[in-house]
Design a protein around this motif. Sequence first.
Motif, PDB file in Angstrom:
ATOM      1  N   PRO A  28       0.812  -1.223   0.000  1.00  0.00           N
ATOM      2  CA  PRO A  28       0.000   0.000   0.000  1.00  0.00           C
ATOM      3  C   PRO A  28       0.843   1.269   0.000  1.00  0.00           C
TER       4      PRO A  28
ATOM      5  N   ARG B  97       1.970   2.056  -3.466  1.00  0.00           N
ATOM      6  CA  ARG B  97       0.885   2.536  -4.330  1.00  0.00           C
ATOM      7  C   ARG B  97       0.360   3.911  -3.912  1.00  0.00           C
TER       8      ARG B  97
ATOM      9  N   PRO C 200      -5.249   3.915  -4.554  1.00  0.00           N
ATOM     10  CA  PRO C 200      -4.942   2.549  -4.907  1.00  0.00           C
ATOM     11  C   PRO C 200      -6.066   1.930  -5.727  1.00  0.00           C
TER      12      PRO C 200
END
Length: 233
Positions: free
Chosen positions: A16, A19, A230
């Motif tokens: 995460p 991204r 994301p």
Amino acid sequence: MGAGHGHKLHFHGHSPLHRAPAHLKVLGLLGFVLLVVATPKDWFAAYGAYLLVLVGVAAVSAVPPAYLLKRLVVETPFVVFALILPFAATGPRTEVLGLTVSEPGLLAAFALLAKGTLGVLASLLLAATTEPRDLLAGLERLRLPQQLVQIMGFMIRYVDVVTDEMRRMRIARESRGFTARDPRHWPVVARSAAALFIRSYERGERVHLAMVARGYTGRTPATRHPRSAPGHG
């Protein structure tokens, strides 16, 4: 040397944090560094909490700890200075491990090590989870002056070229039997550094002329902006 040119500090991943939009990561790093710098020297628990936050972020990013620890060597000069502070500073003295040191110097050394390490580690996490082109696009979104963004972009693009040129010059010197062992050899190393600077400057002039010949007007083509969230893009 195209857009896909990577960088040694970047660790390829799909976490995460990888991204996340680059401009938000830059703002997060700036806010974190300002918070660490503003923290009083004797707030030891706060520094421990900051370190736990960075450990958690590193865990989420899936960047190997060894990858980050090897690159922490960049703060070696600050470590050396911090080790000298307790002995060089004035003020009340105390004994630590059989050595008499300055109490204010000891506290200042701790603050320097803590703040420096936290700042470098946070910066390494940003570099490890953000590709250079995304970082430049994020800086553009933050309205950083275009000229500064371009300078940083060229620096990222050509740092490997200059490093490779320096390596070839070193190999050429060593193939002729030269090895810098003592100060008598420093003039040769200095002349090599001057030659490298001139070559790099001339390369920059040629690149600029080539860009102008292709219609460069002071702005580079739009870089690819990072995903806004994301799962998009």
